[in-house]
Each structure stands twice: as structure tokens, then as C-alpha cells.
Design an enzyme around this catalytic site. Sequence first.
Site, PDB file in Angstrom:
ATOM      1  N   CYS A  10       0.799  -1.232   0.000  1.00 13.76           N
ATOM      2  CA  CYS A  10       0.000   0.000   0.000  1.00 13.76           C
ATOM      3  C   CYS A  10       0.829   1.279   0.000  1.00 13.76           C
ATOM      4  O   CYS A  10       2.047   1.260   0.023  1.00 13.76           O
ATOM      5  CB  CYS A  10      -0.956   0.074   1.184  1.00 13.76           C
ATOM      6  SG  CYS A  10      -2.100  -1.291   1.307  1.00 13.76           S
ATOM      7  N   GLY A  36       0.474  -0.620  -5.024  1.00 13.62           N
ATOM      8  CA  GLY A  36      -0.788  -1.339  -4.834  1.00 13.62           C
ATOM      9  C   GLY A  36      -1.761  -0.988  -5.925  1.00 13.62           C
ATOM     10  O   GLY A  36      -1.936   0.189  -6.251  1.00 13.62           O
ATOM     11  N   ASN A 111      -0.769   2.143   5.815  1.00 16.35           N
ATOM     12  CA  ASN A 111       0.147   1.331   5.019  1.00 16.35           C
ATOM     13  C   ASN A 111       0.949   0.466   5.993  1.00 16.35           C
ATOM     14  O   ASN A 111       1.601   1.004   6.877  1.00 16.35           O
ATOM     15  CB  ASN A 111       1.081   2.262   4.223  1.00 16.35           C
ATOM     16  CG  ASN A 111       2.235   1.531   3.552  1.00 16.35           C
ATOM     17  OD1 ASN A 111       3.252   2.135   3.248  1.00 16.35           O
ATOM     18  ND2 ASN A 111       2.104   0.240   3.312  1.00 16.35           N
ATOM     19  N   GLY A 112       0.860  -0.848   5.809  1.00 16.28           N
ATOM     20  CA  GLY A 112       1.625  -1.735   6.687  1.00 16.28           C
ATOM     21  C   GLY A 112       0.811  -2.931   7.113  1.00 16.28           C
ATOM     22  O   GLY A 112      -0.186  -3.268   6.478  1.00 16.28           O
ATOM     23  N   TYR A 252      12.934  -4.262  -4.145  1.00 13.80           N
ATOM     24  CA  TYR A 252      11.888  -4.393  -5.152  1.00 13.80           C
ATOM     25  C   TYR A 252      10.785  -3.351  -5.083  1.00 13.80           C
ATOM     26  O   TYR A 252      10.324  -2.856  -6.097  1.00 13.80           O
ATOM     27  CB  TYR A 252      11.245  -5.790  -5.030  1.00 13.80           C
ATOM     28  CG  TYR A 252       9.962  -5.907  -5.798  1.00 13.80           C
ATOM     29  CD1 TYR A 252       9.998  -6.097  -7.185  1.00 13.80           C
ATOM     30  CD2 TYR A 252       8.725  -5.782  -5.181  1.00 13.80           C
ATOM     31  CE1 TYR A 252       8.814  -6.167  -7.915  1.00 13.80           C
ATOM     32  CE2 TYR A 252       7.547  -5.847  -5.906  1.00 13.80           C
ATOM     33  CZ  TYR A 252       7.599  -6.044  -7.266  1.00 13.80           C
ATOM     34  OH  TYR A 252       6.449  -6.106  -7.991  1.00 13.80           O
ATOM     35  N   ASP A 355      18.276 -10.675 -11.705  1.00 18.00           N
ATOM     36  CA  ASP A 355      16.925 -10.450 -11.190  1.00 18.00           C
ATOM     37  C   ASP A 355      17.029  -9.871  -9.779  1.00 18.00           C
ATOM     38  O   ASP A 355      18.019 -10.090  -9.091  1.00 18.00           O
ATOM     39  CB  ASP A 355      16.123 -11.756 -11.178  1.00 18.00           C
ATOM     40  CG  ASP A 355      14.621 -11.486 -11.295  1.00 18.00           C
ATOM     41  OD1 ASP A 355      14.196 -10.330 -11.154  1.00 18.00           O
ATOM     42  OD2 ASP A 355      13.870 -12.461 -11.525  1.00 18.00           O
ATOM     43  N   ASP A 356      15.999  -9.137  -9.372  1.00 23.07           N
ATOM     44  CA  ASP A 356      16.075  -8.496  -8.050  1.00 23.07           C
ATOM     45  C   ASP A 356      15.866  -9.497  -6.915  1.00 23.07           C
ATOM     46  O   ASP A 356      16.465  -9.380  -5.855  1.00 23.07           O
ATOM     47  CB  ASP A 356      15.063  -7.351  -7.935  1.00 23.07           C
ATOM     48  CG  ASP A 356      13.672  -7.767  -8.344  1.00 23.07           C
ATOM     49  OD1 ASP A 356      12.992  -7.000  -9.010  1.00 23.07           O
ATOM     50  OD2 ASP A 356      13.244  -8.882  -8.009  1.00 23.07           O
TER      51      ASP A 356
HETATM   52  P1  5GP Z   1       8.604 -15.269  -8.275  1.00 24.85           P
HETATM   53  O1  5GP Z   1       9.964 -15.807  -7.949  1.00 24.85           O
HETATM   54  O2  5GP Z   1       7.665 -15.438  -7.095  1.00 24.85           O
HETATM   55  O3  5GP Z   1       8.012 -15.787  -9.511  1.00 24.85           O
HETATM   56  O4  5GP Z   1       8.698 -13.715  -8.525  1.00 24.85           O
HETATM   57  C1  5GP Z   1       9.692 -12.933  -7.997  1.00 24.85           C
HETATM   58  C2  5GP Z   1       9.685 -11.629  -8.727  1.00 24.85           C
HETATM   59  O5  5GP Z   1       8.431 -10.965  -8.493  1.00 24.85           O
HETATM   60  C3  5GP Z   1      10.760 -10.708  -8.217  1.00 24.85           C
HETATM   61  O6  5GP Z   1      11.865 -10.748  -9.082  1.00 24.85           O
HETATM   62  C4  5GP Z   1      10.118  -9.335  -8.227  1.00 24.85           C
HETATM   63  O7  5GP Z   1      10.514  -8.606  -9.377  1.00 24.85           O
HETATM   64  C5  5GP Z   1       8.644  -9.581  -8.308  1.00 24.85           C
HETATM   65  N1  5GP Z   1       7.890  -9.216  -7.094  1.00 24.85           N
HETATM   66  C6  5GP Z   1       6.633  -8.761  -7.103  1.00 24.85           C
HETATM   67  N2  5GP Z   1       6.203  -8.471  -5.852  1.00 24.85           N
HETATM   68  C7  5GP Z   1       7.204  -8.756  -5.017  1.00 24.85           C
HETATM   69  C8  5GP Z   1       7.359  -8.685  -3.595  1.00 24.85           C
HETATM   70  O8  5GP Z   1       6.483  -8.258  -2.864  1.00 24.85           O
HETATM   71  N3  5GP Z   1       8.554  -9.062  -3.118  1.00 24.85           N
HETATM   72  C9  5GP Z   1       9.541  -9.504  -3.921  1.00 24.85           C
HETATM   73  N4  5GP Z   1      10.706  -9.862  -3.384  1.00 24.85           N
HETATM   74  N5  5GP Z   1       9.434  -9.597  -5.246  1.00 24.85           N
HETATM   75  C10 5GP Z   1       8.277  -9.237  -5.800  1.00 24.85           C
HETATM   76 MG    MG Z   2      11.771  -9.343 -10.916  1.00 22.84          MG
END
Ligand code: 5GP
Ligand code: MG
Length: 463
Positions: A10, A36, A111-112, A252, A355-356
Site C-alpha cells: 500500500c 498497490g 500502510n503496513g 523491489y 533479477d532483483d
Molecule cells: P517469483 O519468484 O515469485 O516468480 O517472482 C519474484 C519476482 O516478483 C521478483 O523478481 C520481483 O521482481 C517480483 N515481485 C513482485 N512483488 C514482489 C514482492 O512483494 N517481493 C519480492 N521480493 N518480489 C516481488
Molecule cells: Mg523481478
Amino acid sequence: MEVKRFGGGCSVFGVWGISDAARLCYFGLHSLQHRGQDGAGIVVSHKGKLKGRNGLGLLTDVFKDEGHINGLKGEAAIGHVRYGTAESNEMKNIQPFLFEFHDEEMALAHNGNLTNATTLRKELEDEGAIFSSHSDAEILMHLIRRSEKETLIERIKESLNKVKGAFSYLILTPTEMIGALDPNSFRPLSLGQLSNGAYMLVSETCALDVTGAKLIRSVEPGEIIIINKDGYQIETYTKDTMISIDSMEYIYFARPDSDIAGVNVHTARKNMGRTLAAEAPASADVVVGVPNSSLSAASGYAEKSGIPYEMGLVKNQYIARTFIRPTQELRELGVRMKLSAVSGVVKGKKVVIVDDSIVRGTTSKHIIQLLREAGAVEVHVRVASPPFRYPSFYGIDVEDRKELIAAAHSVEEIREIIGADSLEFLSVTGMIDSIGLTFDSPYNGLCMAYFTGEYPTPLYDYE
Ligand code: 5GP
Ligand code: MG
């Protein structure tokens, strides 16, 4: 105990002291939409009365006609964009909440995620309270109304000491706007000012830039900010604080142009990519980032490794974040619609994907398939955060360990499952150093619970 979590990531936006406050709030919230997409709302204050509009979906869905904003005349406004979970996507949970009591009116946005919501709710219900939503925000309002302290600010302060977990609250009354941040500052909240003197309280600093406001300062843990015709005043409701900013904001969640605790999010991500390149080099021809959230880290990885950065993946910009899709099936479909590989870039190449984060592993597995179908000869995955092993109780939609691929699998097993030629993650210390906070708190002021399992607060109802 069955765990219900609502309130999510949020975002809040508040402005005090400008004509057409709703329009400014709309623009500000628009820049916070990434936090959100399930619901949005704005409440304004005008001539001693509050009035609001909210609904399900994106901000532009809820305020689709000019008349929707024009209908909200006022000189102060608070707004909210909502990140919900599957079972909570109902109209009744959309914020801000507007409460009309016999003696006062108040609007509230949150938010939280509270960690003692279930307990508080039960206590309040046992005393006769009636709830009309699943939102944590309503709990705070019950506490405020029940407090026997004299002034509204004293009542709010007393109530803030009863709620636990992650929160940034905005409260609007016909004469004041009040903001408050939890004792760990899990979520960001900043105070800003427009050139006409109007004050703003916003979840991310990008909302200040977009609306032409200047940052006054970040709100600190345990603070309450009171804004009225006399200006703003900062007080504390508790001294028992320990800064612990949710690391996922840097990894992220936040927008790259926002600053959190004085650290620019893009720069933090880029540093994480640089550190990752040093910790986990790859022999490859091109570096490819996963749009959009990994692009900063990928540019850092390319710069440090000397491997050229290329646009090997493109994203359909009209699709909301996949994570928000509540079921696994919808999530997988979401990923397919969202990303495509650029064959001209990856064909015949050894590719390193940055990837992040990897949460469930769905995204990485799919991306690797896409790249191989597009002709990549090797796909190496480098992740700009450590393995995500422990759930979050502070407002990110992952609270079940079963969903986390790294909770049950080693790095080698994950590599196998997602089908990468190699897989490596950023270390915990690498991440802390890259972000570069310097607070005198564990992990220099970051909440690293996702990776270490060390939660900075008791977990109350989740224990
Ligand atoms: P998954 O491994 O679950 O398929 O997706 C991970 C990816 O979803 C991450 O690389 C990030 O870019 C995205 N992502 C979307 N929402 C979130 C979140 O709340 N936390 C994290 N760590 N990644 C998220
Ligand atoms: Mg990603």
C-alpha cells in the site's frame, strides 16, 4: 492459529493547505500506484466536513471522470492505494476509511501490517466493538474512540502504543492532518512542502518530486506529525524505537527515483548489482535485466563485470505487477503476458540474467525458458538479494513459508528447478554494504528477516 493478513504494501499520500487538494492527491497517488493496484481512494476536508470517494482497481479506474475529482472540493486531502490479498479484495476494505461520529469526523489511511491485529480485534469485539471491514485501519480508530485521554492527539498517541507491527497512518479531521510511523519505520514516510506552503506526507519521495514539493525530512520511528493552520509539529508517542527499514523496499518495492532514509533506491540497487558481480562473476556475452524492477541492479552488474548490458527482455507496460495476482495459475498467466525475449539480442549468446529477487521461482523459470526458446546457448542467473527463506509479517504478500522456493530448497536445487546453467545470490553482508545505511541498529538499520529469520519485533499473533 489461522493467520489473516490485510493492509499489504500500500501507499498513503496526504496534503494540507492548497485549493483543489484532491487533484494534487490524485497526481501524487498516481506516482505511488506501483505500491498497490487493488483499490484507491481520496478523502477531502472542506468547511468542517469530510467527503470521499474510493473503489476497486487502479486509481484511474476509480477516478475515471473529471467529475470524480471535481466533486471532491477541499483544501486538505488524504489518499490511499491498496495492495490486498486474494480474500480481502472487497469494496469494504478500500481506504481511506471515513468515520462519522456524533461529535467528530475522521478519515484514516494505513500502510503496513499489524502483528497483533487478531488479538486486538478480539479484545475490542469482546467489549462490544463492531467491525465492518478486515482492515487494520479500523482497529486503530476503535482504540482512538475508546481512549479516555483528553485531546485527540493524546488519544491517538495512546492508541499507537497498543498497535504492533508495521504502520504508517494518515488521519484527516476537518482541522488537522496527522501522520504517524511505527517504532521500527518498516515503511517509508516523508514530510514535504509545496512552494505555496502546503504540507505533504507521502509514502515515497517520488510523490513529492512529481507534485513539485520539496522534502523537509523523513519521518522517524515513533514520531507523530501534526499539521494544521499553525504549520507542522513533530512529537513522539514512544521512545522505544529501533530503526529497521524493510529491505524489500530497496530490493523491489519502491520506485527507483525515491530516496529512503536519504539513500536513493536506484543507486542502492545498482550497488547491489555491482557487489553481486564481484561476489558472483559469470562468464557470459551479455547482461540482461528483468524489466522493470531489476534494471538498476543489472546496470550495476554490467558496469562492474565489464560485460555489455543489452535489452534481452521486453515488458508489456500495460500489465500490472504479477505478484499481485492472487492465485498461482493467474500468476503464471500474468508472467507470460508480461515478458518477451528479444531473439536478436540473445540468439547464440551466453546470457547472464540479473533479477532483483526470487520468491516462488515462477518468474525465473519462465524467463529462462523464454531465453532458451529465443536461442540463448547458456543462461546464468544472478539474484541481487539473498535467498528469500522467511515470510514477511510487515506487509508484503508473502507470509507462508511453503510459497518460498528457498525455504525448502538449496541453491543447487533451485537452479535445477528453474533450469538455469548457474545460479548465485547476493550475500547478506553484500546487500547491507551496498545499500549503505549507517544507523546504530542491527544490520545498520535494515530489516533482513526475509533472509536471516531474525525479526526485529515480537510477532504476537503470528507466533
Ligand atoms: P517469483 O519468484 O515469485 O516468480 O517472482 C519474484 C519476482 O516478483 C521478483 O523478481 C520481483 O521482481 C517480483 N515481485 C513482485 N512483488 C514482489 C514482492 O512483494 N517481493 C519480492 N521480493 N518480489 C516481488
Ligand atoms: Mg523481478
